[in-house]
Design a protein around this motif. Structure first.
Motif, PDB file in Angstrom:
ATOM      1  N   CYS A 197     -37.068  18.413   9.419  1.00 12.47           N
ATOM      2  CA  CYS A 197     -38.033  17.400   9.880  1.00 12.47           C
ATOM      3  C   CYS A 197     -38.920  17.914  11.012  1.00 12.47           C
ATOM      4  O   CYS A 197     -39.697  17.143  11.588  1.00 12.47           O
ATOM      5  CB  CYS A 197     -37.280  16.151  10.351  1.00 12.47           C
ATOM      6  SG  CYS A 197     -36.378  15.289   9.042  1.00 12.47           S
ATOM      7  N   ASP A 205     -35.380   9.114   9.075  1.00 12.30           N
ATOM      8  CA  ASP A 205     -36.268   8.288   9.902  1.00 12.30           C
ATOM      9  C   ASP A 205     -35.969   8.487  11.380  1.00 12.30           C
ATOM     10  O   ASP A 205     -36.887   8.584  12.202  1.00 12.30           O
ATOM     11  CB  ASP A 205     -36.114   6.808   9.541  1.00 12.30           C
ATOM     12  CG  ASP A 205     -36.728   6.468   8.194  1.00 12.30           C
ATOM     13  OD1 ASP A 205     -37.681   7.162   7.777  1.00 12.30           O
ATOM     14  OD2 ASP A 205     -36.256   5.503   7.552  1.00 12.30           O
ATOM     15  N   PRO A 223     -40.878  16.213   7.343  1.00  9.67           N
ATOM     16  CA  PRO A 223     -41.654  15.633   8.453  1.00  9.67           C
ATOM     17  C   PRO A 223     -42.424  14.395   8.016  1.00  9.67           C
ATOM     18  O   PRO A 223     -43.001  14.346   6.934  1.00  9.67           O
ATOM     19  CB  PRO A 223     -42.613  16.763   8.838  1.00  9.67           C
ATOM     20  CG  PRO A 223     -41.989  18.006   8.303  1.00  9.67           C
ATOM     21  CD  PRO A 223     -41.275  17.607   7.056  1.00  9.67           C
ATOM     22  N   GLU A 224     -42.399  13.376   8.874  1.00  9.16           N
ATOM     23  CA  GLU A 224     -43.168  12.151   8.687  1.00  9.16           C
ATOM     24  C   GLU A 224     -43.792  11.781  10.034  1.00  9.16           C
ATOM     25  O   GLU A 224     -43.315  12.195  11.081  1.00  9.16           O
ATOM     26  CB  GLU A 224     -42.267  10.997   8.212  1.00  9.16           C
ATOM     27  CG  GLU A 224     -41.573  11.221   6.876  1.00  9.16           C
ATOM     28  CD  GLU A 224     -42.520  11.080   5.689  1.00  9.16           C
ATOM     29  OE1 GLU A 224     -43.675  10.650   5.917  1.00  9.16           O
ATOM     30  OE2 GLU A 224     -42.106  11.396   4.555  1.00  9.16           O
ATOM     31  N   ARG A 249     -44.498  10.310  13.468  1.00  3.24           N
ATOM     32  CA  ARG A 249     -43.494   9.794  14.389  1.00  3.24           C
ATOM     33  C   ARG A 249     -43.644   8.297  14.630  1.00  3.24           C
ATOM     34  O   ARG A 249     -42.648   7.568  14.706  1.00  3.24           O
ATOM     35  CB  ARG A 249     -43.560  10.550  15.720  1.00  3.24           C
ATOM     36  CG  ARG A 249     -42.337  10.316  16.594  1.00  3.24           C
ATOM     37  CD  ARG A 249     -42.459  10.952  17.966  1.00  3.24           C
ATOM     38  NE  ARG A 249     -42.933  12.315  17.919  1.00  3.24           N
ATOM     39  CZ  ARG A 249     -43.134  13.059  19.016  1.00  3.24           C
ATOM     40  NH1 ARG A 249     -42.909  12.546  20.207  1.00  3.24           N
ATOM     41  NH2 ARG A 249     -43.568  14.298  18.926  1.00  3.24           N
ATOM     42  N   ALA A 306     -42.178   6.332  11.846  1.00  2.00           N
ATOM     43  CA  ALA A 306     -40.716   6.423  11.855  1.00  2.00           C
ATOM     44  C   ALA A 306     -40.129   5.539  12.947  1.00  2.00           C
ATOM     45  O   ALA A 306     -39.094   4.892  12.753  1.00  2.00           O
ATOM     46  CB  ALA A 306     -40.288   7.874  12.055  1.00  2.00           C
ATOM     47  N   LEU A 341     -38.000  18.629  13.939  1.00  2.00           N
ATOM     48  CA  LEU A 341     -37.562  18.029  15.198  1.00  2.00           C
ATOM     49  C   LEU A 341     -36.992  19.126  16.100  1.00  2.00           C
ATOM     50  O   LEU A 341     -36.066  19.840  15.693  1.00  2.00           O
ATOM     51  CB  LEU A 341     -36.494  16.967  14.940  1.00  2.00           C
ATOM     52  CG  LEU A 341     -35.840  16.336  16.176  1.00  2.00           C
ATOM     53  CD1 LEU A 341     -36.856  15.533  16.979  1.00  2.00           C
ATOM     54  CD2 LEU A 341     -34.660  15.453  15.759  1.00  2.00           C
ATOM     55  N   ARG A 382     -43.795  19.089  17.950  1.00  4.11           N
ATOM     56  CA  ARG A 382     -42.841  19.291  16.864  1.00  4.11           C
ATOM     57  C   ARG A 382     -42.595  20.791  16.723  1.00  4.11           C
ATOM     58  O   ARG A 382     -43.391  21.625  17.177  1.00  4.11           O
ATOM     59  CB  ARG A 382     -43.354  18.714  15.550  1.00  4.11           C
ATOM     60  CG  ARG A 382     -43.741  17.258  15.609  1.00  4.11           C
ATOM     61  CD  ARG A 382     -42.693  16.383  16.272  1.00  4.11           C
ATOM     62  NE  ARG A 382     -41.665  15.912  15.336  1.00  4.11           N
ATOM     63  CZ  ARG A 382     -40.661  15.130  15.688  1.00  4.11           C
ATOM     64  NH1 ARG A 382     -40.501  14.762  16.962  1.00  4.11           N
ATOM     65  NH2 ARG A 382     -39.775  14.723  14.785  1.00  4.11           N
ATOM     66  N   ASN A 404     -37.290  11.854  12.513  1.00  8.08           N
ATOM     67  CA  ASN A 404     -38.743  11.858  12.696  1.00  8.08           C
ATOM     68  C   ASN A 404     -39.196  10.977  13.857  1.00  8.08           C
ATOM     69  O   ASN A 404     -40.280  11.181  14.410  1.00  8.08           O
ATOM     70  CB  ASN A 404     -39.427  11.424  11.401  1.00  8.08           C
ATOM     71  CG  ASN A 404     -39.457  12.526  10.360  1.00  8.08           C
ATOM     72  OD1 ASN A 404     -39.979  13.605  10.604  1.00  8.08           O
ATOM     73  ND2 ASN A 404     -38.872  12.269   9.194  1.00  8.08           N
TER      74      ASN A 404
END
Length: 327
Positions: free
Chosen positions: A234, A207, A142-143, A145, A148, A236, A278, A210
């Motif tokens: 991630c 990317d 996870p990063e 959003r 990304a 998602l 998420r 995310n």
């Protein structure tokens, strides 16, 4: 341990990641790809497989602990290796699609068969080992959003539904994805876009995972779709058809939906986008980490290498395979 890999697609990310993890465990690979060119809308010709046979025979004769054949169409090529033990990995379409008869005919002559899901094992109709392809939890994580979105060049308006496959791959059913997102877009006040992403470097896929608000899988059949596992890693949310091991992978994952009809896909995607949260998918993704799946595949390698014994009986060559004998 030295392994000769036969494949129709030498750059398949899940295969190269698997090899890298096994190399860390002391396995070395030589990869031989089937002759000819292939693309999303172009298959190899039968003659391409025929003219690959001499290459397999020559290479296998140099001495390997085993041959790992990836995809059902490479199994007959692996059998040309004669006395070298064979592990056959089936990918999904080679069990559920038109290639299935070849996979089923060749599987009994291989020393071990690996499939990605219980459904594949049932369709194959013989004993085999279920090992889904693993996901790299370091690469897929996870990063934020917004960061990304900036990296992939998406604006902040509306919501983005990721479809990470070439439209030309018919089994992925891109027209259905377009249809589902079009209906959801009409039902939502803010814009909903289908983001069809393919041909990008695999390192960049995280990317897009995310940056997106949901992953939409509309495939007609699958084995163990890597996009679903990467999305889980991630966090998602996933909305997917009931194919392959998707129900097993999404068990306990919230929000995410498994659907069997267009209506359920629309309702599921609409509900996920309205929640705008998420998922807790990374917890589930740990079950199929690349390290866990590599350890399980290494066990298969070691079992095959240990149980295949060459001997001579009155001038004839035999192999011990499990409890049976093959001339």
């Amino acid at each position: 341990m030295e392994v000769l890999t036969l494949t129709t697609y030498a750059d398949a990310p899940f295969m190269t990641q698997q090899q890298a993890a096994l190399e860390e465990r002391g396995v070395s690979f030589t990869t031989l790809s089937v002759a000819g060119e292939v693309a999303a809308d172009t298959d190899r010709r039968p003659v391409d497989y025929v003219r690959t046979v001499p290459r397999v025979v020559r290479e296998a004769a140099t001495g390997y602990d085993l041959i790992h054949a990836h995809y059902g169409l490479t199994a007959p090529l692996a059998l040309a290796g004669l006395r070298t033990p064979i592990v056959l990995s089936l990918w999904g379409s080679d069990v559920h699609g038109p290639v299935a008869p070849i996979s089923k005919a060749a599987a009994p002559f291989c020393d071990a068969v690996v499939v990605m899901s219980e459904r594949m094992r049932e369709a194959l109709g013989r004993e085999c080992t279920v090992i889904p392809d693993g996901v790299d939890l370091e690469r897929f994580r996870p990063e934020p959003r917004e960061q990304a979105k900036q990296r992939v060049g998406w604006d902040d308006e509306g919501q983005d539904v990721l479809f990470p496959y070439p439209p030309a791959r018919g089994v992925k059913n891109h027209p259905r994805a377009e249809r589902i997102v079009s209906v959801v877009d009409n039902l939502r006040e803010e814009p909903v876009r289908l983001r069809t992403v393919h041909g990008v470097d695999h390192d960049a896929v995280a990317d897009y995972m995310n940056a997106a608000d949901a992953l939409l899988l509309t495939s007609d059949s699958e084995g163990s779709p890597n996009s679903v596992k990467e999305a889980l890693a991630c966090n998602l949310p996933v909305v997917a058809t009931d194919v392959g091991d998707v129900p097993e992978r999404l068990a306990g994952v919230d929000p995410s939906v498994v659907a069997t009809s267009d209506e359920e896909l629309v309702e599921g995607l609409l509900a996920v986008l309205e929640r705008d949260e998420r998922s807790n998918g990374r917890v589930a993704a740990r079950e199929v980490s690349i390290d866990r799946t590599a350890d399980r595949l290494l066990e298969v390698y070691e079992r095959v290498a240990d149980t295949v014994i060459d001997t001579e009986t009155e001038g004839e060559q035999w192999r011990v395979v499990g409890t049976g004998w093959l001339e």
